[in-house]
Design an enzyme around this catalytic site. Structure first.
Site, short mmCIF file in Angstrom:
data_model
loop_
_atom_site.label_atom_id
_atom_site.label_comp_id
_atom_site.label_asym_id
_atom_site.label_seq_id
_atom_site.Cartn_x
_atom_site.Cartn_y
_atom_site.Cartn_z
CE LYS A 282 -6.12 -36.11 22.10
NZ LYS A 282 -6.41 -36.53 23.59
CB SER B 255 -2.91 -35.65 25.01
OG SER B 255 -4.12 -36.44 25.14
CB SER C 67 -6.23 -36.39 27.77
OG SER C 67 -4.92 -36.63 28.13
#
Length: 524
Positions: free
Chosen positions: A32, A109, A133
């Site tokens: 990420k 996210s 997330s």
């Protein structure tokens, strides 16, 4: 390698080979775009963030650990803007495609990481979880994902959002790979199976009926594994009350994290992200204090419900993945409902993990929220023969303790600027033994310190620029904060120090503080 699901950050993707012969050799992992990868910009889902920050020269701890274990890094994945999102839509880089339901959002996210794993573009992907997330994308995309206990993994090299809730986690498509990565990152083998299952009936009642019904076979399977099961109310105050507390605390910390960048660079942002940060800047002191108390109540509740060997089972999300591209007015109610089931993670910092299952052609998360028996425990507090307490753990700079102290210090500093006396008072030990030395004033005891605060005008004070901030924590109950700064309008260096102690009934409090300046030659 092609990217048919728009999971990876646009641009060249560096491939970094893992150490040969490690336990994860032959596995590919994605990262990420909140984790540092040496030589690549950390973009945070916002192009202006990357422009304002230097390219890292070292890998984040989690990235380095996977490389050392033999896994190969295959690129960085899209994230919701500065991790402030739960549905997976990014105005700069687009929305990754959910392979399980292409017309629906992947969840965020950690959207790109989940999409990459679900599409088979990698075997593992790193993500983060502050308010859902990891859990939400795992549910929507039908893969395994975990939010470890807060502070369990080292967050060095991670772009923070709300330090008192931030965690790092990982995704995988199958349980065997998921467990193998856990052994590497957690540094231990899996613990024994649980012996007791609690079913959060308030959470199941909050979910859509179709979701609750679809999850019943998994609940029955967990009952057979655990051998003993009972229904419990997870949040006696109400799921929406826990969610409100998380929505009061997390945005304030996010504002504190990103405020210097915003004020200095005036970055471009999506409307929803900017609105959330503005809201965080305006949460009143009374609301923050209430939320902090509710957090303590929620933690106490889960400590009571979850002794070793017990798991708490609840739906990961209250509904399947929503459609992509919904109008803004339709999004906020969805986010609010998701928070009602995800707030317990950031609020209480217990460790949820969840695989997912199909619900028609969409995905509904399998419920699994547990404290692993194998997770590192709080140190025992043993008593010697004379009856006094013995400090049994002086481990320096445990990541979760450092995050707590950092958040408390930033909260204190902002309260100084805003002259929020209630927050300043709440930070200090209410005792005649508390001491605070400052420029032109000495406070002996809480009452004198309070009187100086009341008399002090609001404003930024003497600090013009931070030079160096050092936080040292020892174990879980003692910490010092030391700040070196430039004095406003003068070529003078200032120094500030605070000593924090965690009291059993009060939490963290400053017991002594000091501010001074150094000008002219040293006297030695």
């Amino acid at each position: 390698m092609t990217d048919p699901v728009n999971a990876f950050v646009p641009g060249p993707r560096a491939r970094i080979a893992g150490h040969p012969g490690g336990p994860l050799s032959g596995l590919r992992f994605a990262v990420k775009d909140l984790f540092d990868v040496a030589g690549l910009p950390t973009g945070g889902g916002n192009h202006d963030w990357a422009k304002a920050n230097p390219i890292p020269t070292r890998h984040a701890w989690t990235v380095q650990t996977l490389l050392d274990a033999g896994a190969d890094c295959v690129g960085k994945t899209i994230t919701d803007e500065v991790s402030l999102g739960i549905l997976g839509e990014n105005a700069f880089d687009g929305t990754p495609i959910n392979s399980a339901a292409p017309e629906r959002v992947p969840g965020g996210s950690s959207s790109g990481s989940a999409a990459a794993v679900a599409a088979g573009l990698c075997d593992i992907a790193l993500g983060t979880d502050t308010g859902g997330s990891m859990r939400v994308p795992a549910s929507f995309c039908g893969i395994y994902g975990i939010r470890p206990t807060h502070g369990r993994l080292d967050l060095t090299g991670l772009l923070p959002q709300a330090p008192s809730s931030d965690t790092a986690g990982w995704f995988a498509r199958d349980a065997a790979t998921f467990a193998k990565v856990g052994s590497v990152l957690l540094g231990e083998a899996s613990g024994p199976l649980p012996t007791k299952l609690l079913i959060a009936v308030d959470a199941f009642g909050f979910a859509d009926p179709e979701v609750a019904d679809a999850l019943q076979p998994m609940v029955r399977k967990l009952e057979r594994i655990a051998g003993a099961a009972r229904e419990e109310i997870m949040a006696p105050q109400g799921l929406s009350v826990w969610a409100r507390a998380q929505r009061s605390l997390q945005p304030v910390e996010a504002w504190q994290t990103f405020r210097p960048w915003i004020e200095q660079h005036n970055p471009r942002m999506a409307f929803s992200v900017a609105a959330g940060l503005i809201a965080g800047s305006q949460v009143p002191a009374g609301e923050r204090n209430w939320a902090a108390l509710m957090r303590e109540e929620a933690r106490a509740r889960l400590r009571y419900l979850l002794p070793a060997g017990t798991i708490l089972c609840l739906p990961t999300t209250p509904f399947p993945a929503p459609l992509r591209g919904l109008p803004t007015p339709e999004l906020q109610p969805l986010r609010d409902r998701i928070t009602c089931l995800c707030a317990q993670g950031g609020l209480t910092r217990i460790a949820p993990a969840q695989p997912a299952r199909r619900h028609g052609e969409r995905r509904a998360g399998r419920p699994l929220d547990h404290r692993w028996a194998g997770h590192r425990r709080q140190p025992d507090r043993r008593r010697p023969s004379h009856g006094g307490p013995l400090v049994s753990d002086l481990t320096p700079n445990l990541p979760d303790v450092v995050a707590e102290i950092s958040a408390l210090f930033e909260r204190y500093e902002q309260a100084l600027i805003d002259k929020e006396v209630d927050i300043l008072d709440a930070s200090f030990w209410n005792s005649p033994h508390t001491i605070r030395y400052a420029l032109g004033e000495n406070g002996y005891g809480f009452d004198e310190i309070h009187a100086h605060r009341v008399a002090r005008p609001p404003g930024p004070g003497i600090k013009e620029k931070r030079i160096r901030l050092e936080i040292l924590t020892l174990g879980r109950d003692f910490a010092t904060v030391n700040l070196e700064f430039k004095v406003r309008g003068r070529e003078i260096i200032g120094r500030q120090s605070q000593t924090w102690v965690r009291f059993p009934d009060l939490g963290w409090k400053v017991v002594s503080a000091h501010v001074s300046t150094m000008e002219g030659p040293r006297p030695w």
